[in-house]
Design a protein around this motif. Sequence first.
Motif, PDB file in Angstrom:
ATOM      1  N   ALA A   1       0.843  -1.203   0.000  1.00 13.25           N
ATOM      2  CA  ALA A   1       0.000   0.000   0.000  1.00 13.25           C
ATOM      3  C   ALA A   1       0.870   1.241   0.000  1.00 13.25           C
ATOM      4  CB  ALA A   1      -0.916  -0.005   1.228  1.00 13.25           C
ATOM      5  N   GLY A   2       0.256   2.366  -0.363  1.00  6.48           N
ATOM      6  CA  GLY A   2       0.926   3.654  -0.290  1.00  6.48           C
ATOM      7  C   GLY A   2       1.687   4.009  -1.555  1.00  6.48           C
ATOM      8  N   GLY A   3       2.214   5.216  -1.573  1.00  6.83           N
ATOM      9  CA  GLY A   3       2.976   5.703  -2.719  1.00  6.83           C
ATOM     10  C   GLY A   3       4.444   5.856  -2.360  1.00  6.83           C
ATOM     11  N   THR A   4       5.320   5.241  -3.129  1.00  6.90           N
ATOM     12  CA  THR A   4       6.754   5.322  -2.838  1.00  6.90           C
ATOM     13  C   THR A   4       7.296   6.716  -3.157  1.00  6.90           C
ATOM     14  OG1 THR A   4       7.306   4.457  -5.029  1.00  6.90           O
ATOM     15  CG2 THR A   4       7.135   2.868  -3.207  1.00  6.90           C
ATOM     16  N   ARG A   5       8.412   7.023  -2.514  1.00  7.71           N
ATOM     17  CA  ARG A   5       9.081   8.311  -2.720  1.00  7.71           C
ATOM     18  C   ARG A   5      10.534   8.059  -3.091  1.00  7.71           C
ATOM     19  NH1 ARG A   5       6.847  11.800   2.541  1.00  7.71           N
ATOM     20  NH2 ARG A   5       4.614  11.677   1.980  1.00  7.71           N
ATOM     21  N   GLU A   6      10.984   8.729  -4.147  1.00 11.55           N
ATOM     22  CA  GLU A   6      12.365   8.586  -4.613  1.00 11.55           C
ATOM     23  C   GLU A   6      13.054   9.934  -4.423  1.00 11.55           C
ATOM     24  OE1 GLU A   6      13.136   5.604  -5.240  1.00 11.55           O
ATOM     25  OE2 GLU A   6      11.104   4.792  -5.443  1.00 11.55           O
ATOM     26  N   TYR A   7      13.941  10.007  -3.444  1.00 13.29           N
ATOM     27  CA  TYR A   7      14.499  11.285  -3.013  1.00 13.29           C
ATOM     28  C   TYR A   7      15.666  11.740  -3.889  1.00 13.29           C
ATOM     29  CZ  TYR A   7      11.654  11.753   1.151  1.00 13.29           C
ATOM     30  OH  TYR A   7      10.603  11.944   2.002  1.00 13.29           O
ATOM     31  N   LEU A   8      15.627  13.025  -4.212  1.00 13.37           N
ATOM     32  CA  LEU A   8      16.746  13.692  -4.875  1.00 13.37           C
ATOM     33  C   LEU A   8      17.745  14.176  -3.823  1.00 13.37           C
ATOM     34  CD1 LEU A   8      18.175  15.082  -7.297  1.00 13.37           C
ATOM     35  CD2 LEU A   8      16.632  17.033  -6.940  1.00 13.37           C
ATOM     36  N   ASP A   9      17.218  14.734  -2.750  1.00 17.84           N
ATOM     37  CA  ASP A   9      18.005  15.155  -1.598  1.00 17.84           C
ATOM     38  C   ASP A   9      17.104  14.983  -0.368  1.00 17.84           C
ATOM     39  OD1 ASP A   9      16.294  17.368  -1.392  1.00 17.84           O
ATOM     40  OD2 ASP A   9      17.675  18.738  -2.389  1.00 17.84           O
ATOM     41  N   PRO A  10      17.522  15.345   0.827  1.00 17.70           N
ATOM     42  CA  PRO A  10      16.705  15.050   2.008  1.00 17.70           C
ATOM     43  C   PRO A  10      15.314  15.678   2.027  1.00 17.70           C
ATOM     44  CG  PRO A  10      18.966  15.486   2.666  1.00 17.70           C
ATOM     45  CD  PRO A  10      18.870  15.817   1.206  1.00 17.70           C
TER      46      PRO A  10
ATOM     47  N   ALA B   1       1.361   2.110  -5.040  1.00 19.06           N
ATOM     48  CA  ALA B   1       1.722   2.886  -6.236  1.00 19.06           C
ATOM     49  C   ALA B   1       3.233   3.079  -6.207  1.00 19.06           C
ATOM     50  CB  ALA B   1       0.995   4.227  -6.239  1.00 19.06           C
ATOM     51  N   VAL B   2       3.935   2.161  -6.849  1.00 20.81           N
ATOM     52  CA  VAL B   2       5.400   2.178  -6.836  1.00 20.81           C
ATOM     53  C   VAL B   2       5.904   2.994  -8.014  1.00 20.81           C
ATOM     54  CG1 VAL B   2       7.489   0.764  -6.846  1.00 20.81           C
ATOM     55  CG2 VAL B   2       5.396  -0.104  -5.774  1.00 20.81           C
ATOM     56  N   GLY B   3       6.824   3.909  -7.757  1.00 18.32           N
ATOM     57  CA  GLY B   3       7.366   4.744  -8.823  1.00 18.32           C
ATOM     58  C   GLY B   3       8.129   3.923  -9.849  1.00 18.32           C
ATOM     59  N   ASP B   4       8.188   4.423 -11.053  1.00 17.05           N
ATOM     60  CA  ASP B   4       8.900   3.738 -12.140  1.00 17.05           C
ATOM     61  C   ASP B   4      10.356   4.171 -12.241  1.00 17.05           C
ATOM     62  OD1 ASP B   4       6.615   2.274 -13.174  1.00 17.05           O
ATOM     63  OD2 ASP B   4       5.855   4.229 -13.808  1.00 17.05           O
ATOM     64  N   VAL B   5      10.639   5.423 -11.822  1.00 19.24           N
ATOM     65  CA  VAL B   5      11.997   5.961 -11.957  1.00 19.24           C
ATOM     66  C   VAL B   5      12.408   6.674 -10.674  1.00 19.24           C
ATOM     67  CG1 VAL B   5      11.907   6.208 -14.466  1.00 19.24           C
ATOM     68  CG2 VAL B   5      11.119   8.095 -13.004  1.00 19.24           C
TER      69      VAL B   5
ATOM     70  N   PRO C   1      15.692   9.554  -9.158  1.00 17.69           N
ATOM     71  CA  PRO C   1      16.823  10.398  -9.574  1.00 17.69           C
ATOM     72  C   PRO C   1      18.088   9.569  -9.704  1.00 17.69           C
ATOM     73  CG  PRO C   1      15.538  11.485  -7.862  1.00 17.69           C
ATOM     74  CD  PRO C   1      15.014  10.084  -7.965  1.00 17.69           C
ATOM     75  N   GLY C   2      18.869   9.846 -10.739  1.00 20.70           N
ATOM     76  CA  GLY C   2      20.080   9.069 -10.972  1.00 20.70           C
ATOM     77  C   GLY C   2      21.105   9.230  -9.869  1.00 20.70           C
ATOM     78  N   THR C   3      21.071  10.353  -9.165  1.00 18.70           N
ATOM     79  CA  THR C   3      22.028  10.624  -8.083  1.00 18.70           C
ATOM     80  C   THR C   3      21.277  11.164  -6.879  1.00 18.70           C
ATOM     81  OG1 THR C   3      23.782  11.146  -9.672  1.00 18.70           O
ATOM     82  CG2 THR C   3      24.090  11.902  -7.396  1.00 18.70           C
ATOM     83  N   TYR C   4      21.617  10.636  -5.704  1.00 20.05           N
ATOM     84  CA  TYR C   4      21.048  11.168  -4.461  1.00 20.05           C
ATOM     85  C   TYR C   4      22.073  12.084  -3.809  1.00 20.05           C
ATOM     86  CZ  TYR C   4      19.456  11.509   0.353  1.00 20.05           C
ATOM     87  OH  TYR C   4      19.066  11.997   1.576  1.00 20.05           O
ATOM     88  N   HIS C   5      21.622  13.266  -3.395  1.00 19.94           N
ATOM     89  CA  HIS C   5      22.495  14.231  -2.744  1.00 19.94           C
ATOM     90  C   HIS C   5      22.207  14.226  -1.243  1.00 19.94           C
ATOM     91  CE1 HIS C   5      23.675  15.984  -6.654  1.00 19.94           C
ATOM     92  NE2 HIS C   5      22.442  15.645  -6.998  1.00 19.94           N
ATOM     93  N   PRO C   6      23.182  13.911  -0.395  1.00 20.61           N
ATOM     94  CA  PRO C   6      22.924  13.770   1.042  1.00 20.61           C
ATOM     95  C   PRO C   6      22.594  15.072   1.757  1.00 20.61           C
ATOM     96  CG  PRO C   6      25.273  13.562   0.578  1.00 20.61           C
ATOM     97  CD  PRO C   6      24.575  13.587  -0.750  1.00 20.61           C
ATOM     98  N   HIS C   7      22.869  16.200   1.136  1.00 29.11           N
ATOM     99  CA  HIS C   7      22.536  17.496   1.724  1.00 29.11           C
ATOM    100  C   HIS C   7      21.585  18.237   0.791  1.00 29.11           C
ATOM    101  CE1 HIS C   7      25.674  16.844   4.688  1.00 29.11           C
ATOM    102  NE2 HIS C   7      26.521  16.571   3.689  1.00 29.11           N
ATOM    103  N   LYS C   8      20.718  19.069   1.368  1.00 26.77           N
ATOM    104  CA  LYS C   8      19.764  19.806   0.553  1.00 26.77           C
ATOM    105  C   LYS C   8      20.489  20.664  -0.479  1.00 26.77           C
ATOM    106  CE  LYS C   8      16.133  23.292   0.641  1.00 26.77           C
ATOM    107  NZ  LYS C   8      15.383  24.278   1.458  1.00 26.77           N
TER     108      LYS C   8
ATOM    109  N   PRO D   1      18.812  13.585 -14.431  1.00 28.22           N
ATOM    110  CA  PRO D   1      19.038  12.210 -14.885  1.00 28.22           C
ATOM    111  C   PRO D   1      18.201  11.240 -14.050  1.00 28.22           C
ATOM    112  CG  PRO D   1      21.114  13.365 -14.503  1.00 28.22           C
ATOM    113  CD  PRO D   1      20.036  14.207 -13.903  1.00 28.22           C
ATOM    114  N   LEU D   2      17.595  10.254 -14.710  1.00 32.71           N
ATOM    115  CA  LEU D   2      16.734   9.294 -14.030  1.00 32.71           C
ATOM    116  C   LEU D   2      17.264   7.882 -14.211  1.00 32.71           C
ATOM    117  CD1 LEU D   2      13.227  10.669 -15.114  1.00 32.71           C
ATOM    118  CD2 LEU D   2      14.406  11.063 -12.935  1.00 32.71           C
TER     119      LEU D   2
END
Length: 409
Positions: A194-203, A275-279, A281-288, A299-300
């Motif tokens: 259940a629920g919608g996934t989240r794919e983080y770019l930064d925090p 609802a799982v996302g399909d893509v 972000p190609g890079t995760y940034h640990p700081h805002k 990039p995805l």
Amino acid sequence: MGRILVGIGGGISAYKVCELVSRWVQAGHQVRVVLTPMAERFITPLTVSTLSRHPAYTDGDFWQATGRPLHIELGEWAEVILVAPLTADLLAKIAHGQADDLLTNTLLASTAPVLVAPAMNATMWQQLSVQSNYKMLLQWPRFHSVGTRSGLLACDAVGPGRMAEPEEIYPWVESLLITGGQRDLCQYKILVTAGGTREYLDPVRFLGNPATGAMGLALAQAANHRGAQVTLIHAPVSQRIPPLEAVVPVTSGQAMYNAVMAAFPAQDWCLMAAAVGDVQPGTYHPHKLRKRDLPDCLPLAPVPDILQALSNIKQPHQLLVGFAAQTGEIEPPAWEKLIAKKLDAIVANPVDQAQAGFGSSTNWGIWLDRQGQRLEFSLVPKLTLAHQILTATRSFYSSASSGTSAAGG
């Protein structure tokens, strides 16, 4: 709409039952209320009669000769009975078949399913005699329990014994009205996402979707109410998580993939309502990232395909049901997904129509399965739709098991 008989016991949490009575009447149900003598010390007949739009019943009514015995009339009238709060004294009477007031006589004079909501001091709840009575009660097919909750009690103690909240009791009774109290899924282990996934770019920034998790949570609740052992794996949701056999919170598609793949081998059915996302972000940034540092082109990278992975490892006894939230024509893409992912069945539902899809309390959809069956579900509350989906799943599973393998392929 249903006929609900509410029996109120003598406990401080009796006030919570008033909210339930009001909600059921507003939803169009017929509600009758019986107060035990001790309940009248906590709330008045006037309160519940006003909320139920019908005179409340007390022991004073029980002992008056007015035609057919009142406990027989009420017992035959009720489709579902709620006993809340279920006190230690009331539990002992019911467990041992005693009938010395209107409520206990009505319970014996009825065949309707009964939901109990225990409530008492933690020390009282943990007494061997109370637990023995409770276990005895739950051995009878008619009786169901919403259980107790832990927390601060009216006596200032902290521990088990709190009555479940109205928002937990309400769907239980709705389920009993739908099923008649059947535990027809008690032999199954069911995994629900259940629920919608989240794919983080930064925090603080992420790619996501508007899913609230309501449909998946309704499926988990409905399966639990019908006796199944339910494992819920959920991304962020906007509603209370129901108490279940196992609950695993995740955030990203990769985390859901890992959790589902770990849990799936032990399951009989898997209902992938998340609802799982399909893509991602190609890079995760640990700081805002500062606004000026945000990329003009993001990039995805792909998110693991959970349904495809499950269909590749599914065993003959397992059943895999997908969900397809669509805009426009919902059926053709659902058929394509059913075939491409090698699913046993799929439920397609619209997200671009009023009162359906993300964030709504109601929904409708179409069931399609690999045997070519098509079922259309009309617009109903999501819990009702969940029961309809489970009934269709059980029917398909029985049919497939008696013919070809339920695993398909």
